[in-house]
Design an enzyme around this catalytic site. Structure first.
Site, PDB file in Angstrom:
ATOM      1  N   HIS A  35      -7.687  -5.421   0.102  1.00  0.00           N
ATOM      2  CA  HIS A  35      -6.459  -4.680   0.391  1.00  0.00           C
ATOM      3  C   HIS A  35      -5.740  -5.209   1.634  1.00  0.00           C
ATOM      4  CE1 HIS A  35      -3.736  -1.404  -0.253  1.00  0.00           C
ATOM      5  NE2 HIS A  35      -4.020  -0.806   0.897  1.00  0.00           N
ATOM      6  N   ASP A  75      -0.059  -4.395  -3.690  1.00  0.00           N
ATOM      7  CA  ASP A  75      -1.204  -3.486  -3.715  1.00  0.00           C
ATOM      8  C   ASP A  75      -0.772  -2.029  -3.524  1.00  0.00           C
ATOM      9  OD1 ASP A  75      -3.740  -4.222  -4.413  1.00  0.00           O
ATOM     10  OD2 ASP A  75      -4.557  -4.203  -2.389  1.00  0.00           O
ATOM     11  N   SER A  84       0.832  -1.201   0.000  1.00  0.00           N
ATOM     12  CA  SER A  84       0.000   0.000   0.000  1.00  0.00           C
ATOM     13  C   SER A  84       0.871   1.258   0.000  1.00  0.00           C
ATOM     14  CB  SER A  84      -0.963  -0.043   1.191  1.00  0.00           C
ATOM     15  OG  SER A  84      -1.906   0.992   1.122  1.00  0.00           O
TER      16      SER A  84
END
Length: 478
Positions: free
Chosen positions: A402, A311, A281
């Site tokens: 996620h 991600d 992330s």
């Protein structure tokens, strides 16, 4: 005790957390704390100490019990940090944190000795690179911590690698306890919780309001400093150079085990070549930023050979880009500013650099939710094409979200049935890429499928709700 799932690999895993002072302490950016408490700096991004948890191969110790605390201590601060991150009252969370979370353990050995790579029991267990353990540097996402990805980090360590997981103290973690190291040897500590927009203020509100993701941009600059300091300090430490470093949590460690050399006179951990960067992330965003800009002031380049991005969240980065920064070879590089605006300009200017030298290989593993985010995924494809022009480096896991890359879905009692297989697939793909056998793994070890999308209803805003067609855990290769 409540243990996270056991890790099956070639080696048992040890965990040690190191800290090192930043002298002098640095204020980064212009963001301020709205209500600074007594003893706290006014600057929200104040770097006085860098902390990182290392996951590494060990032998099964006879004098240590398996089990490392997952929640950062003191537990009260973790409670406050998660409440701040989630935006809910601590009264709603305290039963979960105190009666459940405080018991969760990582299945690893606290402060166990680092296994000497030359003492691995068989030739197949020895590391491939000059009898040294390869080094991985990991960066966590928003609401993460140095333990929030312990399952993935332990899988990597159990394969025969040393993983340095940085605890970012930029207000993106749930809670941390930075220390100020005094000249007289004393230390004072403070608590830093997750920073929300209403926790901060700006010196120049009019200017900041014109910049999207202004806080994240300054946090990226802070993370640059942390990563270079962590890498440099750890490198000097394992090479037995003079360096200020200490451990926190658990029993004392044996320094000698970390500074042993092999028959070639090299340290047990290879920090000088083929370093691997990884992040999830905002951590993936961080690694792309690191690879697209010059080194921080006073530091040389990190010798990166491969990158695993999980991600990635791209929006804080300037568009178009980022693209690989070509690092000059040899010593004598001029010092580079760590100013926030300079880093942003470097990201933009890297677009015009000619890639006349090799750059790190990249693997991106995406969740289904991020792949179905149309604009973001289109940009991701553009970014990856600059690193991997031949394609095939973006993989998507059907049915994943996620958080699938972190420990949260595999927590005891609340874990979902599909969570552990998804995390094991992520580990399998990451290790296959690092071992240069990804194509073989995609054929023989995982289930692959084509990318097909179906509409399954409408969202609240009236837009179509979509999902990928396939079984949970299927891998889409793009």
């Amino acid at each position: 005790m409540l243990f996270l799932p056991s890790i099956h690999g070639r080696f048992p895993v040890g965990i040690t957390t190191f800290v090192t002072p930043v002298r002098p302490a640095q204020s980064i950016g212009s963001v301020k704390l709205r209500n600074a408490r007594h003893g706290q700096p006014e600057n929200a991004l104040y770097l006085e100490e860098v902390a990182f948890t290392v996951y590494y191969p060990t032998e099964k110790p006879t004098n240590l019990q398996q089990g490392v605390d997952w929640f950062i201590r003191p537990i009260k601060e973790s409670l406050n940090g998660f409440a701040s991150f989630l935006g809910i009252s601590t009264w709603l969370l305290w039963p979960v944190v105190y009666l459940f979370g405080s018991l969760i353990k990582i299945p690893a050995y606290p402060n166990a000795p680092l296994l000497n790579p030359m003492e691995s029991t068989t030739e197949s267990e020895k590391p491939s690179s000059s009898s040294q353990w390869p080094l991985i540097i990991f960066s966590h996402g928003l609401g993460g911590s140095r333990t929030a990805y312990s399952q993935l980090c332990c899988h990597l360590a159990a394969s025969g690698r040393v993983v340095l997981a940085v605890e970012h103290r930029d207000g993106t973690g749930t809670a941390c306890i930075p220390q100020s190291w005094k000249v007289d040897g004393k230390r004072t500590s403070r608590t830093l919780l997750y920073l929300r927009e209403n926790d901060i203020r700006w010196e120049d509100d009019d200017t900041v309001q014109q910049k999207p993701f202004a806080l994240r941009v300054e946090q990226l600059a802070f993370r640059h400093q942390e990563l270079y300091i962590a890498y440099s300090t750890f490198r000097h430490f394992v090479q037995n150079d003079p360096v200020e470093i200490d451990t926190i949590d658990g029993p004392p460690i044996s320094i000698e085990g970390w500074t042993n050399v092999n028959s070639e006179g090299r340290p047990s951990i290879n920090c000088d070549e083929d370093v691997i960067l990884a992040g999830h992330s905002f951590g993936g965003c961080t690694m792309l930023s690191i690879l697209s800009t010059p080194p921080a002031q006073g530091f040389g380049s990190i010798p990166v050979s491969k990158v695993v991005i999980l991600d990635p969240w791209l929006e804080p980065l300037p568009s178009p880009g980022p693209t690989p920064f070509v690092r000059p070879e040899g010593p004598g590089m001029p010092p580079i500013s760590t100013d926030v605006d300079y880093i942003q300009e470097s990201l933009k200017s890297s677009l015009t650099d000619k890639l006349d030298s090799p750059h790190p290989r990249m693997l991106v593993i995406n969740s289904e939710t991020f792949t179905l985010w149309k604009d973001h995924f289109a940009r991701l494809q553009e970014v990856v094409s600059g690193w991997e022009p031949h394609g095939g480096r973006i993989l998507t896991l059907v049915g994943s979200v996620h958080t699938s890359f972190s420990d949260f879905p595999v927590m005891p009692i609340i874990r979902k049935k599909s969570a552990r297989p998804l995390l094991e697939t992520i580990s399998t793909l990451s290790l296959a890429f690092l071992d240069d056998r990804l194509e073989e793994t995609l054929v023989s070890e995982v289930s692959t499928t084509n990318m097909e999308i179906e509409v399954i209803g409408l969202k609240k805003d009236g837009k179509p709700k979509r999902k990928l067609i396939g079984n949970v855990g299927d891998v889409i290769v793009l």
